[in-house]
Design an enzyme around this catalytic site. Structure first.
Site, PDB file in Angstrom:
ATOM      1  N   LYS A   1       4.888   9.968   8.560  1.00 14.88           N
ATOM      2  CA  LYS A   1       5.073   9.403   9.740  1.00 14.88           C
ATOM      3  C   LYS A   1       5.780  10.007  10.722  1.00 14.88           C
ATOM      4  CE  LYS A   1       2.354   5.167   7.345  1.00 14.88           C
ATOM      5  NZ  LYS A   1       0.925   5.129   8.666  1.00 14.88           N
TER       6      LYS A   1
ATOM      7  N   TYR B   1       0.943  -0.879  -0.368  1.00 10.58           N
ATOM      8  CA  TYR B   1      -0.061   0.222   0.213  1.00 10.58           C
ATOM      9  C   TYR B   1       1.214   1.534   0.127  1.00 10.58           C
ATOM     10  CZ  TYR B   1      -3.400   3.205   1.437  1.00 10.58           C
ATOM     11  OH  TYR B   1      -4.317   4.590   1.837  1.00 10.58           O
TER      12      TYR B   1
ATOM     13  N   ASP C   1       9.199   2.901  -0.283  1.00 12.45           N
ATOM     14  CA  ASP C   1       7.977   3.179   0.074  1.00 12.45           C
ATOM     15  C   ASP C   1       8.949   3.294   1.204  1.00 12.45           C
ATOM     16  OD1 ASP C   1       4.652   3.715   0.527  1.00 12.45           O
ATOM     17  OD2 ASP C   1       6.463   3.930   1.355  1.00 12.45           O
TER      18      ASP C   1
HETATM   19  P1  KE4 Z   1      -0.650   9.016   3.840  1.00 10.13           P
HETATM   20  O1  KE4 Z   1      -1.477   9.280   2.683  1.00 10.13           O
HETATM   21  O2  KE4 Z   1      -1.861   7.664   4.881  1.00 10.13           O
HETATM   22  O3  KE4 Z   1       0.601   9.562   5.066  1.00 10.13           O
HETATM   23  O4  KE4 Z   1       1.123   7.297   3.485  1.00 10.13           O
HETATM   24  C1  KE4 Z   1      -0.187   6.302   2.659  1.00 10.13           C
HETATM   25  C2  KE4 Z   1       1.290   5.135   2.781  1.00 10.13           C
HETATM   26  C3  KE4 Z   1       1.931   5.243   2.214  1.00 10.13           C
HETATM   27  N1  KE4 Z   1       2.878   4.033   1.599  1.00 10.13           N
HETATM   28  C4  KE4 Z   1       2.913   3.509   2.817  1.00 10.13           C
HETATM   29  C5  KE4 Z   1       4.121   2.013   3.559  1.00 10.13           C
HETATM   30  C6  KE4 Z   1       1.683   3.255   3.903  1.00 10.13           C
HETATM   31  O5  KE4 Z   1       1.873   2.546   5.142  1.00 10.13           O
HETATM   32  C7  KE4 Z   1       0.501   4.769   4.029  1.00 10.13           C
HETATM   33  C8  KE4 Z   1      -0.495   5.101   5.330  1.00 10.13           C
HETATM   34  N2  KE4 Z   1      -0.303   3.834   6.127  1.00 10.13           N
HETATM   35  C9  KE4 Z   1      -1.648   3.394   6.220  1.00 10.13           C
HETATM   36  C10 KE4 Z   1      -1.729   2.096   7.692  1.00 10.13           C
HETATM   37  N3  KE4 Z   1      -1.894   0.615   6.928  1.00 10.13           N
HETATM   38  C11 KE4 Z   1      -2.085   4.694   6.845  1.00 10.13           C
HETATM   39  C12 KE4 Z   1      -3.124   4.203   8.152  1.00 10.13           C
HETATM   40  C13 KE4 Z   1      -4.989   4.739   7.375  1.00 10.13           C
HETATM   41  O6  KE4 Z   1      -4.907   4.800   6.129  1.00 10.13           O
HETATM   42  O7  KE4 Z   1      -5.308   5.535   7.661  1.00 10.13           O
END
Ligand code: KE4
Length: 428
Positions: A267, A144, A239
């Site tokens: 994060k 993801y 990533d």
């Molecule tokens: P954001 O757009 O949510 O800040 O980041 C996207 C993203 C990109 N790459 C990786 C490896 C990620 O894990 C994420 C987002 N992680 C999720 C948790 N699995 C955020 C939690 C959510 O979607 O509410």
């Protein structure tokens, strides 16, 4: 456990917010029940609107590696806010945080701050396509990278076909620019490069997968990707939104001695405030406007509050001690969960890298998305609810990661293991 106020708040939220939340996983659909509405956090704990207290293993999905409301971070952000929250103009803070990141991860010779991991990966792909003049991107099933259209693609019917949208609203044309391979399967990647080689702009990977649950890279897998991409003239994008400053101060690229072409972060580098970043080789990043022709912009990118929280956080992570402590607590929790499952005769595979871990309710080891999907999600949901009732707040999905912060003490881990023993005892 009292839930009256949270339930009322959840029904009010559902009037205005789809599913009552601003991000789907928070709605507890995968584990059932209605989510506690959080009033505040402190250290390793969350306090909800009904007065319940939880030991937190979500930690804002990894951002809060220091724990909630770390006094130094809060004080620094309060001080910065008193001078203004956003200027839409350059500040020295952006350079200061960029310097910290570059010192930790030298492969990021230049970088651009954005406001989320999604923006970081979306922009990284645009630069990769511009740099190579190619259109296809290869990702991994179960990986993801945020919710930009091209990355919401799943494997097509055959293993060598172009991607399909994972949901309505993603144009087929966008999904078809994405190839999907199984994680840890270098031969599958080789077959895709053999078929599409001259068209692949980049491979994007979570160097430790954490969005299908935690799945470490097999020995040689990452190095193999590096060789394949270099030979084909494609870029390798790490990533590290989750792994950056999490699995090591220099991220997974330090842990596995890798040099990607582009890295995406989020994060931890924002210390709990909105942030993302993408960066890499100077010859690639020099394409980004206004230095080059690849347009990417953002009103709040590099804002002083996120920069301040990020700088404070990275300053407290710079020496090796924090990562030794995170490793020890990760091992303590993983061993405790495995022991509890053995005692209860419940099949459990605990997959861990440092302070990032997932207990899969499965007989077989989990090495990719297909094996992750064989985990018993009903058993996970029951485990989740049992632990929640004992004041332990786990990720509300089998396919997420547990995050341990530096605020978690050994006695917190021991309490978690004890709760797991009690919950699993009734689960055999
Ligand atoms: P954001 O757009 O949510 O800040 O980041 C996207 C993203 C990109 N790459 C990786 C490896 C990620 O894990 C994420 C987002 N992680 C999720 C948790 N699995 C955020 C939690 C959510 O979607 O509410």
């Amino acid at each position: 456990m009292k839930r009256k106020v949270s339930k009322k708040l959840f029904s009010e939220a559902r009037v205005f917010l789809p599913g009552g939340v601003d991000s789907p996983v928070r709605a507890f659909k995968a584990v059932g029940g209605s989510p506690p509405f959080i009033q505040r956090g402190a250290g390793p704990r969350l306090y909800d609107e009904d007065g319940n207290v939880f030991l937190d293993y979500v930690c804002s999905w990894g951002a809060l590696i220091l724990g909630h409301a770390h006094p130094w971070v809060v004080a620094a952000v309060q001080d910065a806010a008193s001078r203004g929250t956003s200027f839409g103009a350059p500040t020295a803070l952006e350079t200061e945080l960029a310097r910290h990141i570059n010192q930790a991860m030298p492969s990021l010779e230049m970088l651009r701050f954005v406001n989320s991991g999604t923006e970081a990966t979306m922009s990284a792909l645009r630069v990769a396509r511009a740099f190579t003049g190619r259109e296809l991107v290869l990702k991994f099933a179960g990986g993801y990278h945020g919710h930009s259209d091209g990355l919401l693609a799943k494997a097509g019917s055959g293993s060598l076909t172009l991607g399909l949208p994972v949901c309505p609203g993603v144009p087929l044309a966008y999904a078809r620019t994405t190839l999907v391979a199984p994680y840890n399967d270098l031969a599958a990647v080789e077959r895709l490069f053999h078929k599409y080689s001259a068209k692949i702009a980049a491979v994007i990977i979570e160097p430790v997968a954490a969005n299908m649950g935690v799945v470490p890279p097999r020995p040689g897998f990452l190095k193999g990707l590096r060789q394949l991409t270099r030979k084909a003239g494609a870029l390798l994008i790490f990533d590290e939104v989750i792994t950056g400053f999490r699995v090591a101060y220099g991220g997974a690229q330090a842990l596995y001695e890798m040099v990607p072409d582009i890295t995406c972060l989020g994060k931890v580098i924002g210390g709990g405030l909105p942030v993302g970043a993408y960066g890499g080789r100077r010859d690639i990043m020099s394409l980004v406007a206004p230095m080059g022709p690849v347009y990417q912009a953002g009103t709040l990118s590099g804002n002083p509050l996120s920069m301040t929280a990020g700088i404070q956080t990275l300053k407290m992570l710079e020496e090796p001690m924090p990562y030794q402590a995170l490793e020890e607590r990760g091992a303590l929790l993983a061993e405790g969960l495995s022991r509890a499952a053995r005692k209860a005769k419940v099949p459990l595979q605990v997959s861990r890298v440092g302070s990032l871990l997932t207990p899969f309710f499965s007989e077989q080891p989990v090495t990719d998305y297909a094996s992750a999907r064989r985990a018993d999600t009903r058993r996970y949901a029951a485990f989740f609810q049992g632990m929640l009732s004992k004041g332990i707040y786990l990720p509300p999905s089998q396919f997420e990661a547990f995050f341990i912060s530096l605020a978690h003490r050994d006695e917190d881990i021991e309490r978690t293991v004890k709760a797991a023993e009690e919950v699993l005892k009734g689960a055999a």
